[in-house]
Design an enzyme around this catalytic site. Structure first.
Site, PDB file in Angstrom:
ATOM      1  CG  ASP A  66      -1.946   1.067   1.247  1.00 27.98           C
ATOM      2  OD1 ASP A  66      -1.725   2.110   0.598  1.00 27.98           O
ATOM      3  OD2 ASP A  66      -2.976   0.893   1.929  1.00 27.98           O
ATOM      4  CG  HIS A  67       3.069   3.968  -3.211  1.00 25.43           C
ATOM      5  ND1 HIS A  67       4.002   4.695  -2.521  1.00 25.43           N
ATOM      6  CD2 HIS A  67       3.654   3.645  -4.390  1.00 25.43           C
ATOM      7  CE1 HIS A  67       5.096   4.819  -3.247  1.00 25.43           C
ATOM      8  NE2 HIS A  67       4.927   4.179  -4.382  1.00 25.43           N
ATOM      9  NE  ARG A  68      -4.177   3.766   1.440  1.00 21.46           N
ATOM     10  CZ  ARG A  68      -5.335   3.292   1.891  1.00 21.46           C
ATOM     11  NH1 ARG A  68      -6.370   4.111   2.065  1.00 21.46           N
ATOM     12  NH2 ARG A  68      -5.472   2.002   2.176  1.00 21.46           N
TER      13      ARG A  68
END
Length: 499
Positions: free
Chosen positions: A469-471
């Site tokens: 998850d790039h968040r």
């Protein structure tokens, strides 16, 4: 009035509001005892046996194998020994109008009745089939209602009288206004809490459950009204409902309008497949994912395990257990991948997000079963050795394949390890198991040409693929974690010495 007791399908918890009736274990006329299994049901989590909270003679079986039953709907009717039996079968297609307190208390008694293991992980307390009252209740007030020249008597629901010490937020949600001809009981604390959290006025809802009881789906519909979807009426005969989802024989001769091809079967999406589909769709729609991968020389790990197996053939961990050990160590070094994104409401009523970190690792692993893909998790995996991980992975694999996994075993993971190499594939851009933020895939280990010290040789090579998850992190963290696990596989002895 008949003394026959109706047992409703109990609250399943974990957001599960329905179950498929797989098989009846009793028949009409059978004498049963308290806690005797009466039916096998399949939820999105597992296959379980439902025990009866009553002893007596089976009067009515409400449903047929293959039918999906909602929580709070009748499952079985039991006539106590020596009691007056039903004069005719119960018509479950029409709601039974009874006072609010009676309807609500009936369901509370079903949830509190004697079975200690209604569904795996969600038993009902007690053991004697008797629900004790925790507070006094008032009899429902009946007032005449003028309708033209004919005066009829319609139940008018009064607020429940409670003491000041009992006026908790959940209890207050049971208060009702006068709604002639409508029963507004809430049958589950989960429903009351959901309504409270979203500001839904339960007094204004029309319940879809038995006797007008308000179900979870009624509150969900009030929160976010769903588009109308054509579906079989709940009051249709069982034969009609079954024909809607019947397989091949009723579909022969039907042609698909888009392709022009004949349709051979229609398979309802339900149970595990329904849960997997919903979770994967949510993952893809909510998580901005990215994928990185690397080829790894696993020769040293394979040779190390072979040496251990030669010394102790019966107590050697599998390769997956060693990789799981490396993963838990990597997550300690890169804890951003062992987190969860949580959306909260701020003081102004707006939404905000926060990253929640955990003290420990519950390592999920993908396991293929006859019921579909399941992801049980090894709790506190970071505190286990490779041998302990191997034993727990084997135990959980057997449990999920038998359909006996508990909701906590299936829904508590913080990171997932996916060994798709067992299917003979090298790589895959896996979908993250929502609400986790990362999944590591391991491809098959095969002989490949590899350069070692400037010379070409044959080595045991596998591919690791990390979807994250790039968040919660950027490529540097993801790449660092992936490289850590890869280095551990290539030099297992030095890494294990430091663990």
């Amino acid at each position: 009035m008949s003394e026959t007791k109706v047992f409703l399908l109990p609250d399943l918890g974990e957001g599960l509001t329905e179950a498929e009736l797989v098989n009846w274990l009793v028949a009409v006329g059978d004498e049963i005892r308290v806690d005797q299994p009466i039916a096998e049901v399949e939820t999105a989590k597992s296959m379980v046996e439902v025990p009866s909270p009553y002893a007596g003679t089976v009067a009515v079986l409400h449903g047929e194998p293959g039918q999906t039953l909602d929580v709070g709907k009748p499952l079985i009717s039991v006539t106590p020994i020596g009691a007056k039996s039903l004069g005719e079968p119960v018509d479950t297609s029409a709601p039974v109008v009874e006072p609010l307190e009676t309807a609500a208390e009936t369901y509370r008694e079903e949830e509190k009745a004697g079975s200690g293991n209604v569904l795996i992980g969600y038993g009902t307390p007690g053991g004697h089939g008797v629900a004790r009252r925790t507070r006094a209740r008032k009899q429902p007030v009946v007032e005449p209602v003028e309708t033209g020249a004919v005066a009829t008597r319609t139940p008018v629901i009064e607020p429940v009288e409670i003491t000041s010490a009992e006026k908790t937020a959940d209890d207050l949600l049971l208060l009702r206004t006068r709604v002639p001809g409508k029963l507004g009981a809430v049958i589950s604390p989960l429903v009351r809490r959901m309504a409270r959290d979203h500001g839904v006025d339960l007094g204004g809802l029309q319940g879809s459950g038995a006797s007008g009881l308000i179900m979870r789906k009624d509150v969900e519909a009030a929160i976010a009204p769903a588009p109308a979807v054509a579906r079989p009426s709940l009051v249709e005969p069982v034969e009609t409902r079954r024909s809607v989802i019947a397989p091949d024989e009723t579909r022969r001769g039907e042609t698909d309008s888009r392709t022009g091809l004949g349709i051979t079967a229609r398979t309802p999406v339900r149970g595990v497949r329904k849960a997997v589909a919903a979770n994967m769709s949510r993952s893809r729609s909510e998580i901005p994912e990215a994928t990185v991968w690397v080829d790894v020389d696993a020769t040293a790990l394979v040779e190390m395990r072979a040496a251990l197996k030669k010394a102790d053939p019966h107590n050697t961990p599998g390769l997956l257990a060693f990789i799981a050990r490396f993963v838990t160590a990597g997550l300690k070094k890169y804890p951003e991948l062992n987190t969860r994104i949580v959306t909260t409401e701020d003081a102004a009523g707006g939404e905000s997000q926060e990253i929640v970190a955990f003290d420990g690792v519950n390592l999920g692993f993908a396991a293929q079963t006859d019921r579909g893909l399941m992801v049980p998790s090894v709790r506190n995996a970071d505190k286990m050795s490779a041998r302990q991980l191997d034993a727990e992975i084997r135990r959980l694999t057997a449990v999920v394949r038998e359909g006996k996994a508990t909701p906590s075993e299936l829904g508590s993971g913080t990171f997932t390890l996916n060994n798709y190499g067992v299917f003979g594939v090298d790589g895959s851009a896996a979908i993250i198991n929502h609400p986790e933020v990362g999944i590591l895939g391991v491809g098959r280990i095969i002989d490949k040409p590899w350069v070692v010290n400037g010379e070409l040789t044959v080595r045991k090579v596998t591919e690791l693929t990390l979807t994250f998850d790039h968040r919660v992190c950027d490529g540097g963290t993801a790449g660092g974690f992936l490289r850590y696990v890869a280095d551990a596989i290539e030099s297992p002895g030095s890494v294990l010495a430091d663990m």
